[in-house]
Design a protein around this motif. Structure first.
Motif, mmCIF file in Angstrom:
data_model
loop_
_atom_site.group_PDB
_atom_site.id
_atom_site.type_symbol
_atom_site.label_atom_id
_atom_site.label_comp_id
_atom_site.label_asym_id
_atom_site.label_seq_id
_atom_site.Cartn_x
_atom_site.Cartn_y
_atom_site.Cartn_z
ATOM 1 N N UNK A 148 22.909 -30.131 -2.712
ATOM 2 C CA UNK A 148 21.703 -29.302 -2.698
ATOM 3 C C UNK A 148 21.023 -29.310 -4.066
ATOM 4 N N UNK A 149 19.699 -29.379 -4.063
ATOM 5 C CA UNK A 149 18.920 -29.383 -5.299
ATOM 6 C C UNK A 149 17.667 -28.537 -5.126
ATOM 7 N N UNK A 150 16.946 -28.360 -6.229
ATOM 8 C CA UNK A 150 15.670 -27.650 -6.175
ATOM 9 C C UNK A 150 15.793 -26.148 -6.024
ATOM 10 N N UNK A 151 16.959 -25.589 -6.314
ATOM 11 C CA UNK A 151 17.140 -24.144 -6.217
ATOM 12 C C UNK A 151 16.679 -23.484 -7.505
ATOM 13 N N UNK A 152 16.029 -22.340 -7.384
ATOM 14 C CA UNK A 152 15.501 -21.654 -8.566
ATOM 15 C C UNK A 152 15.588 -20.144 -8.370
ATOM 16 N N UNK A 153 15.940 -19.460 -9.431
ATOM 17 C CA UNK A 153 15.989 -18.003 -9.433
ATOM 18 C C UNK A 153 15.213 -17.493 -10.636
ATOM 19 N N UNK A 154 14.212 -16.647 -10.381
ATOM 20 C CA UNK A 154 13.438 -16.024 -11.448
ATOM 21 C C UNK A 154 13.958 -14.605 -11.646
ATOM 22 N N UNK A 155 14.387 -14.301 -12.853
ATOM 23 C CA UNK A 155 14.904 -12.969 -13.134
ATOM 24 C C UNK A 155 13.775 -11.959 -12.955
ATOM 25 N N UNK A 156 13.937 -10.985 -12.063
ATOM 26 C CA UNK A 156 12.842 -10.052 -11.773
ATOM 27 C C UNK A 156 12.665 -8.996 -12.856
ATOM 28 N N UNK A 157 11.442 -8.481 -12.950
ATOM 29 C CA UNK A 157 11.186 -7.388 -13.884
ATOM 30 C C UNK A 157 12.048 -6.182 -13.547
ATOM 31 N N UNK A 158 12.365 -6.031 -12.271
ATOM 32 C CA UNK A 158 13.178 -4.895 -11.853
ATOM 33 C C UNK A 158 14.592 -4.952 -12.404
ATOM 34 N N UNK A 159 14.961 -6.115 -12.971
ATOM 35 C CA UNK A 159 16.290 -6.199 -13.584
ATOM 36 C C UNK A 159 16.392 -5.283 -14.789
ATOM 37 N N UNK A 160 15.231 -4.865 -15.309
ATOM 38 C CA UNK A 160 15.218 -3.896 -16.404
ATOM 39 C C UNK A 160 15.703 -4.479 -17.720
ATOM 40 N N UNK A 161 16.327 -3.636 -18.501
ATOM 41 C CA UNK A 161 16.722 -4.014 -19.861
ATOM 42 C C UNK A 161 18.189 -4.420 -19.917
ATOM 43 N N UNK A 162 18.545 -5.458 -19.158
ATOM 44 C CA UNK A 162 19.923 -5.947 -19.151
ATOM 45 C C UNK A 162 20.287 -6.497 -20.516
ATOM 46 N N UNK A 163 21.567 -6.368 -20.876
ATOM 47 C CA UNK A 163 22.024 -6.835 -22.187
ATOM 48 C C UNK A 163 23.032 -7.983 -22.073
ATOM 49 N N UNK A 164 23.392 -8.335 -20.842
ATOM 50 C CA UNK A 164 24.303 -9.451 -20.640
ATOM 51 C C UNK A 164 23.984 -10.166 -19.346
ATOM 52 N N UNK A 165 24.097 -11.502 -19.345
ATOM 53 C CA UNK A 165 23.848 -12.298 -18.137
ATOM 54 C C UNK A 165 24.978 -13.317 -17.983
ATOM 55 N N UNK A 166 25.536 -13.386 -16.780
ATOM 56 C CA UNK A 166 26.682 -14.244 -16.516
ATOM 57 C C UNK A 166 26.475 -15.016 -15.220
ATOM 58 N N UNK A 167 27.100 -16.199 -15.148
ATOM 59 C CA UNK A 167 27.134 -16.987 -13.921
ATOM 60 C C UNK A 167 28.596 -17.145 -13.513
ATOM 61 N N UNK A 168 28.894 -16.841 -12.254
ATOM 62 C CA UNK A 168 30.221 -17.042 -11.699
ATOM 63 C C UNK A 168 30.097 -17.952 -10.480
#
Length: 202
Positions: A148-168
């Motif tokens: 699979x290719x062409x997948x995209x995720x845009x971090x939404x404004x509703x995510x607020x003021x996050x201080x850490x981002x992780x991928x599992x």
């Protein structure tokens, strides 16, 4: 893919004058300080978002403004992550689907826990952590398939003021299968046969 006032007390608007090092000193009241700060927030970028938290909390005196700026400079910075792409290699994970979670942490204590979790631990404890940090976590989940290719995720404004981002990523093989990505603005998650890698993109 999916994830989830300034109070101007005009009654106290009084100017005070004095001298410091032989020069006139002007001290603004709380209401005027609020107005002065708020007029600059829109153009302040990341500093503006940090200032907004202090203004909303009423930290608007000269002394508290200094403390606020010190906190912005030395506290937990907000994530830079805005765009995440995904590509899955043919035959990845023994040709089985892979669950991928993008996790945004808003709580410093949660960040401390996530940095030590493997993907298998994360998927096992995900429900528990959601209950422990009900307002401190944002999760975007996706199941991908080999090739699979062409997948995209845009971090939404509703995510607020996050201080850490992780991928599992839930692989059938041993390994952490985890990456911290909050200092990257745009990147691709390249899911290979037995693990994934992160590729910064512009």
């Amino acid at each position: 893919m999916t994830s989830d006032r300034i109070d101007e007390n005009k009654g106290n608007s009084v100017w005070h004058t004095g001298f410091f090092s032989g020069k006139p000193l002007v001290v603004m009241s709380r209401a005027m300080m609020v107005q002065s700060v708020s007029e600059r927030i829109a153009a302040a970028g990341e500093w503006g978002r940090c200032l907004r938290r202090g203004v909303a909390s009423g930290l608007t005196s000269g002394f508290m403004a200094v403390l606020l700026l010190a906190g912005c400079a030395f506290g937990d910075p907000e994530i830079k992550t805005r765009v995440i792409e995904m590509e899955v290699a043919p035959g990845a994970n023994g040709d089985d689907p892979i669950r991928v979670d993008i996790v945004l942490a808003h709580d410093p204590e949660l960040v401390k826990q996530l940095v030590d979790l493997s993907a298998s631990d994360w998927f096992r404890r995900r429900g528990e952590l959601r209950l422990a940090f009900p307002t401190g976590i944002t999760i975007a989940s996706r199941e991908v398939v080999p090739g699979q290719k062409g997948l995209r995720f845009d971090v939404p404004e509703s995510a607020g003021e996050a201080i850490g981002a992780f991928v599992f990523a839930e692989y059938g093989t041993e390994g952490a299968h985890r990456a911290r990505v909050d200092r990257l603005e745009r990147f691709a998650v390249l899911l290979g046969p037995k693990d994934f890698s992160i590729e910064p993109r512009s």
